[in-house]
Design an enzyme around this catalytic site. Structure first.
Site, PDB file in Angstrom:
ATOM      1  N   ASP A  31       0.861  -1.188   0.000  1.00  0.00           N
ATOM      2  CA  ASP A  31       0.000   0.000   0.000  1.00  0.00           C
ATOM      3  C   ASP A  31       0.895   1.235   0.000  1.00  0.00           C
ATOM      4  OD1 ASP A  31      -3.256   0.354   0.822  1.00  0.00           O
ATOM      5  OD2 ASP A  31      -1.989   2.145   0.952  1.00  0.00           O
ATOM      6  N   THR A 123     -13.732  -3.136  -8.945  1.00  0.00           N
ATOM      7  CA  THR A 123     -14.923  -3.055  -9.801  1.00  0.00           C
ATOM      8  C   THR A 123     -14.647  -2.019 -10.881  1.00  0.00           C
ATOM      9  OG1 THR A 123     -16.293  -3.620  -7.914  1.00  0.00           O
ATOM     10  CG2 THR A 123     -17.413  -2.601  -9.792  1.00  0.00           C
ATOM     11  N   GLU A 153     -14.842  -9.112  -7.023  1.00  0.00           N
ATOM     12  CA  GLU A 153     -15.119  -9.592  -5.664  1.00  0.00           C
ATOM     13  C   GLU A 153     -16.597  -9.426  -5.351  1.00  0.00           C
ATOM     14  OE1 GLU A 153     -15.939  -7.529  -2.995  1.00  0.00           O
ATOM     15  OE2 GLU A 153     -15.765  -5.606  -4.021  1.00  0.00           O
ATOM     16  N   ASN A 210     -24.418  -6.223  -8.679  1.00  0.00           N
ATOM     17  CA  ASN A 210     -24.702  -5.158  -7.706  1.00  0.00           C
ATOM     18  C   ASN A 210     -25.949  -4.364  -8.105  1.00  0.00           C
ATOM     19  OD1 ASN A 210     -22.715  -5.825  -5.944  1.00  0.00           O
ATOM     20  ND2 ASN A 210     -21.469  -3.997  -6.239  1.00  0.00           N
ATOM     21  N   PHE A 251     -32.375  -9.906  -0.092  1.00  0.00           N
ATOM     22  CA  PHE A 251     -32.440  -8.500  -0.502  1.00  0.00           C
ATOM     23  C   PHE A 251     -33.858  -8.010  -0.736  1.00  0.00           C
ATOM     24  CE2 PHE A 251     -28.144  -6.824  -0.772  1.00  0.00           C
ATOM     25  CZ  PHE A 251     -27.461  -7.980  -0.394  1.00  0.00           C
ATOM     26  N   CYS A 262     -20.386   0.715  -2.435  1.00  0.00           N
ATOM     27  CA  CYS A 262     -20.513  -0.111  -3.656  1.00  0.00           C
ATOM     28  C   CYS A 262     -21.789   0.162  -4.440  1.00  0.00           C
ATOM     29  CB  CYS A 262     -20.437  -1.582  -3.280  1.00  0.00           C
ATOM     30  SG  CYS A 262     -18.947  -1.972  -2.374  1.00  0.00           S
TER      31      CYS A 262
HETATM   32  C1  UGA Z   1     -22.281  -5.305  -1.761  1.00  0.00           C
HETATM   33  C2  UGA Z   1     -22.565  -6.673  -2.375  1.00  0.00           C
HETATM   34  O1  UGA Z   1     -23.547  -7.364  -1.579  1.00  0.00           O
HETATM   35  C3  UGA Z   1     -21.302  -7.496  -2.462  1.00  0.00           C
HETATM   36  O2  UGA Z   1     -21.573  -8.723  -3.126  1.00  0.00           O
HETATM   37  C4  UGA Z   1     -20.246  -6.708  -3.246  1.00  0.00           C
HETATM   38  O3  UGA Z   1     -19.026  -7.397  -3.316  1.00  0.00           O
HETATM   39  C5  UGA Z   1     -20.002  -5.369  -2.586  1.00  0.00           C
HETATM   40  O4  UGA Z   1     -21.252  -4.644  -2.515  1.00  0.00           O
HETATM   41  C6  UGA Z   1     -18.991  -4.616  -3.407  1.00  0.00           C
HETATM   42  O5  UGA Z   1     -19.285  -4.316  -4.569  1.00  0.00           O
HETATM   43  O6  UGA Z   1     -17.864  -4.431  -2.953  1.00  0.00           O
HETATM   44  P1  UGA Z   1     -21.989  -4.390   0.753  1.00  0.00           P
HETATM   45  O7  UGA Z   1     -22.045  -3.011   0.165  1.00  0.00           O
HETATM   46  O8  UGA Z   1     -20.901  -4.715   1.707  1.00  0.00           O
HETATM   47  O9  UGA Z   1     -21.860  -5.499  -0.416  1.00  0.00           O
HETATM   48  O10 UGA Z   1     -23.325  -4.609   1.540  1.00  0.00           O
HETATM   49  P2  UGA Z   1     -24.734  -5.369   1.354  1.00  0.00           P
HETATM   50  O11 UGA Z   1     -24.895  -6.310   2.454  1.00  0.00           O
HETATM   51  O12 UGA Z   1     -24.903  -5.872  -0.030  1.00  0.00           O
HETATM   52  O13 UGA Z   1     -25.748  -4.147   1.617  1.00  0.00           O
HETATM   53  C7  UGA Z   1     -25.737  -2.990   0.784  1.00  0.00           C
HETATM   54  C8  UGA Z   1     -26.829  -2.028   1.220  1.00  0.00           C
HETATM   55  O14 UGA Z   1     -28.122  -2.564   0.929  1.00  0.00           O
HETATM   56  C9  UGA Z   1     -26.842  -1.714   2.716  1.00  0.00           C
HETATM   57  O15 UGA Z   1     -27.061  -0.332   2.861  1.00  0.00           O
HETATM   58  C10 UGA Z   1     -28.012  -2.502   3.262  1.00  0.00           C
HETATM   59  O16 UGA Z   1     -28.597  -1.924   4.400  1.00  0.00           O
HETATM   60  C11 UGA Z   1     -28.962  -2.458   2.069  1.00  0.00           C
HETATM   61  N1  UGA Z   1     -29.927  -3.575   2.038  1.00  0.00           N
HETATM   62  C12 UGA Z   1     -29.483  -4.848   1.832  1.00  0.00           C
HETATM   63  C13 UGA Z   1     -31.281  -3.313   2.186  1.00  0.00           C
HETATM   64  O17 UGA Z   1     -31.696  -2.153   2.371  1.00  0.00           O
HETATM   65  N2  UGA Z   1     -32.166  -4.349   2.102  1.00  0.00           N
HETATM   66  C14 UGA Z   1     -31.767  -5.629   1.892  1.00  0.00           C
HETATM   67  O18 UGA Z   1     -32.636  -6.524   1.824  1.00  0.00           O
HETATM   68  C15 UGA Z   1     -30.395  -5.878   1.754  1.00  0.00           C
END
Ligand code: UGA
Length: 459
Positions: A31, A123, A153, A210, A251, A262
């Site tokens: 890094d 990404t 990823e 995504n 989701f 993301c």
């Molecule tokens: C997301 C993807 O799920 C990963 O597969 C991906 O690798 C990552 O982005 C990335 O591109 O690096 P992440 O952002 O860590 O992961 O979180 P998630 O668990 O997917 O949640 C994303 C958002 O959606 C959060 O704000 C969460 O509160 C919201 N969410 C999720 C909802 O409002 N409702 C749901 O049913 C699920």
């Protein structure tokens, strides 16, 4: 034992490096941030990710994970070089790949035959890996022999180690069959399905995945908003939909909208990619509009309950964009707190891990020691992140601490029956029982959604 260099010790790079070391590889993490590397050498992880600090310490102690600021040290003897670098949004919504290009320019003179495989985990817009390959070739025609592989990823913050170790699938894109064999071998111990594709397909799979997940969230949020007006609980609707194998249950949790580093960035970047190629991304734009509105809807609920925010004290429970992370990037709570303050309200907030980061961004918000302290003397509680500790709160005790017993549950984390039994005026998302003011976010002719903050506050 392969030697792996991981460029970028952020969230993706660190998880990838530590997990590959756990799988038996020798990993050198690079890094440019000397302070970060020093911290990591001391066994400290600069962000909150369950289990990561312990894994980093264990792998460092085993000697399989080392840290450096030197590209030369990282690239020396590497069989594979993973690029795990940020691609932040440009003002026009496109993903900025300049950090990746700079890293490739730094690495190029250090690469020697037999060449390592260069793997892009960031990404990136479709075509980026091919561009990086051309860049290597331009620097030296010999470097045209360096295989460039796309390996997006799919790690979620908060469960990144488990996601790395137990993936639904591993996607490996390359320009010629065989180029990716070494990368496939790295993932072999995971016993996960490996999809080998072309470079551009792999890049597109990441954006499409995504964007699809974000679409599901905006869809269920819109359904929830309709449910509120027709007296239906969205939880039953999501259950009923999710039991259909073609739909599935994931989701479909309504809330205050998706956030993080993301989904917002990637949906925007995909929409930009479509637009520059003449494909009007109507669906993706709607996904973004619904998401932008969703957080502001809780403000409507708050105004409905309180009459006006001017002079009110609002307790905010949860700042991180989701539980199990201290990440507040694009967190709906941050914008909502700002809007409450803009309307003259005072905010007292609590989050189990995100407060240090939030305090720097929101200096006028009072950060409190626990959920009860945040609610003391408040007119309302706004629950914006579904941390487990909020689910078990003693609501009767809570009611005695507050000036008014109002609970706006932006994540449907609290049982409405329990809230009512403790004397709370409760409003969740799509739970069917709370009358809503009719007008919301008129869409302007240019497609932009009006800020709800502009809706007059009832007096
Ligand atoms: C997301 C993807 O799920 C990963 O597969 C991906 O690798 C990552 O982005 C990335 O591109 O690096 P992440 O952002 O860590 O992961 O979180 P998630 O668990 O997917 O949640 C994303 C958002 O959606 C959060 O704000 C969460 O509160 C919201 N969410 C999720 C909802 O409002 N409702 C749901 O049913 C699920």
């Amino acid at each position: 034992m392969n030697t792996v260099c991981v460029v970028g010790s952020g969230y993706v790079g660190l998880v990838t490096g530590a997990c590959l070391a756990e799988l038996g590889n020798r990993v050198v993490a690079v890094d440019v941030d000397a302070e970060r590397i020093e911290l990591l050498r001391r066994g400290e992880v600069p962000f909150f990710e369950p289990g990561l600090e312990e894994l980093v310490r264990r792998m460092s102690a085993s000697g399989r994970l080392t840290f450096t600021t030197s590209y030369a040290t990282g690239a020396a003897k590497a069989d594979v070089i993973f690029l795990c670098l940020p691609t932040p949004p440009l003002p026009n919504g496109a993903a900025d790949t300049s950090i990746l290009r700079t890293a490739v320019e730094e690495l190029a003179p250090l690469l020697q035959a037999p060449y390592p495989v260069v793997v892009c985990k960031s990404t990136v817009p479709v075509g980026t890996c091919a561009t990086l390959h051309r860049l290597l070739e331009q620097i030296s025609p010999l470097l045209g022999a360096v295989p460039v592989v796309a390996n997006p990823e799919f790690l979620r913050e908060g469960s990144a180690i488990a996601d790395f170790m137990h993936p639904d699938r591993v996607v490996i894109g390359s320009h010629a069959p065989g180029c990716a064999a070494l990368v496939e071998a790295l993932y072999k111990p995971l016993n996960a399905p490996i999809l080998t594709t072309g470079l551009k397909t792999a890049e597109m799979i990441k954006y499409a995945s995504n964007a699809f997940l974000a679409t599901r969230i905006s869809f269920i949020n819109e359904i929830a908003n309709i449910c509120e007006h027709v007296g239906v609980d969205v939880a039953g609707v999501a259950d009923g939909m999710g039991s259909d194998k073609r739909i599935g249950p994931s989701f479909l949790r309504p809330g205050v909208g998706y956030g993080g580093s993301c989904f917002p960035k990637d949906v925007q970047a995909l929409a930009h990619l479509g637009a520059i190629h003449g494909v009007q991304p109507r669906l993706l734009r709607s996904v973004m509009e619904v998401n932008a509105d969703q957080g502001k809807r809780v403000l409507h609920k708050l105004r409905t309950q309180l009459g006006r925010l001017d002079g009110a004290t609002v307790a905010v429970w949860g700042i991180a964009y989701k539980p199990n992370t201290d990440d507040i990037r694009e967190a709906p709570a941050v914008e909502i707190m700002r809007l409450v303050e803009q309307e003259g309200g005072t905010v007292r907030a609590y989050d189990p891990v995100a407060m240090p980061k939030a305090a720097a961004l929101l200096p006028t918000v009072t950060m409190c020691a626990d959920p009860y302290a945040a609610a003391a003397g408040a007119d309302a509680v706004l629950l914006l992140t579904e941390w487990n500790e909020f689910k078990g709160v003693d609501l009767t005790r809570l009611a005695t601490l507050m000036r008014r017993s109002i609970l706006i549950d932006g994540r449907n984390a609290v049982d409405p029956g329990r809230a009512a039994a403790a004397g709370f005026h409760y409003a969740g998302i799509g739970r069917g029982s709370v009358p809503e003011p009719p007008a919301l976010s008129p869409v302007e002719p240019n497609g932009r959604v009006d800020a709800i903050a502009a809706v007059p506050v009832p007096v």
